[in-house]
Design an enzyme around this catalytic site. Structure first.
Site, mmCIF file in Angstrom:
data_model
loop_
_atom_site.group_PDB
_atom_site.id
_atom_site.type_symbol
_atom_site.label_atom_id
_atom_site.label_comp_id
_atom_site.label_asym_id
_atom_site.label_seq_id
_atom_site.Cartn_x
_atom_site.Cartn_y
_atom_site.Cartn_z
ATOM 1 N N SER A 68 18.584 -28.764 21.610
ATOM 2 C CA SER A 68 19.256 -29.336 22.796
ATOM 3 C C SER A 68 20.773 -29.365 22.621
ATOM 4 O O SER A 68 21.362 -28.318 22.701
ATOM 5 C CB SER A 68 18.680 -30.659 23.270
ATOM 6 N N HIS A 73 33.418 -36.606 22.085
ATOM 7 C CA HIS A 73 34.711 -36.770 22.741
ATOM 8 C C HIS A 73 35.530 -37.738 21.908
ATOM 9 O O HIS A 73 35.016 -38.786 21.490
ATOM 10 C CB HIS A 73 34.552 -37.349 24.156
ATOM 11 N N CYS A 88 15.240 -32.179 21.873
ATOM 12 C CA CYS A 88 13.911 -32.133 22.458
ATOM 13 C C CYS A 88 12.905 -31.938 21.323
ATOM 14 O O CYS A 88 13.253 -31.492 20.231
ATOM 15 C CB CYS A 88 13.804 -30.999 23.467
#
Lengths: 136, 136
Positions: A68, A73, A88
Site C-alpha cells: 500500500s 510530511h 493491506c
C-alpha cells in the site's frame, strides 16, 4: 483489501535538521526503512516546499508499496512530522512489518511527543474503531 | 500541522472498469477532482500492479497536495477501493475542500457500501477520537 493504517503525529522533533528539510535524504531513509521492515517499494515521490514567512519549507516523502503506501510530511518551523503507514493484508498479514516501519521512522525523528492512531480498514462489518458503514 | 484525515473503504464498486484498472485514467480524474475541490496538486505518482491468480491487477494513484495528500488503491478483483484524503490546516482550514474531494471520488466509484473514518490529526491534546499521546 482488509488492512492496517497506522498514523503518528510527532511534535518536538530533535533530529538532525536534514530529516525535516531535505526531501532526497528523507526519501532515501524511507526506502532503507521500507526494505529493512520487509516491505516492497514500487514507486517513490519526494517533494520540497518553498520557505514561507513562518520559516523554511517542509518536505513530503511518499513511497508506494506493493502492500500500500508510506507518506511523511514535515513542518520544520514547528519541529513537527506526520507519518502514515498503510498496509493491506492481501495475500499475507503485513501488520508486523507496518509496525516495524513506523517504529524505525519514529526513531529517525526523535520526537518529544507522539500522537498515534491505528485504523483497521476494509472490513465489511463494523470493526469497533469508530468507523461508520453506510450506503454512499 | 493540525489537520483532517478522511478515509473511505469502498465495496461493491459498480463504476466503469477503467477507474479500477487504468492508473493514468484514474490519476487524471484525481487531478481534475483535486482542482474542482479547490486544492492544489504539487506532485503525482500513478502505479499499475500486474495481474495475479486472483484476477487483474489494481492501481495506486497518489497526488501530493500543497495541503497534504490523496491516495487511492483499487482491488478490481474485489470491486473494492480505499481512499485517503489528508489535509493540513496550515494557513487555512481545508476541511471543507477535503470533504468535497472525497465526495467526488465516492461518486466516481459508485460503491454499494462505504466505510468512512475521520481523524483529526496533529493536536497536542487528546482530540477524543481514540488517538493516544505518549512519549515515543
Amino acid at each position: 483489501m482488509q488492512g492496517l493504517h497506522l498514523t503518528a503525529d510527532l511534535h518536538g522533533c530533535r533530529c538532525a535538521p536534514r530529516w525535516l528539510l531535505d526531501a532526497d535524504a528523507l526519501g532515501e531513509a524511507c526506502l532503507d526503512a521500507v526494505r529493512a521492515a520487509g516491505l516492497q517499494a514500487v514507486g517513490r515521490l519526494f517533494h520540497s516546499f518553498p520557505a514561507t514567512a513562518h520559516g523554511p519549507g517542509g518536505v513530503t516523502a511518499t513511497v508506494l508499496l506493493a502492500e500500500s503506501h508510506l507518506c511523511i510530511h514535515t513542518w520544520p518551523e514547528q519541529a513537527a512530522v506526520t507519518l502514515d503507514v498503510y498496509v493491506c493484508n492481501f495475500g499475507a498479514d503485513h501488520s508486523s512489518q507496518a509496525r516495524t516501519l513506523l517504529d524505525a521512522l519514529l526513531a529517525l525523528f526523535e520526537p518529544a511527543t507522539v500522537q498515534r492512531h491505528a485504523l483497521h480498514r476494509g472490513w465489511v462489518a463494523d470493526d469497533g474503531d469508530g468507523a461508520r458503514i453506510s450506503a454512499p
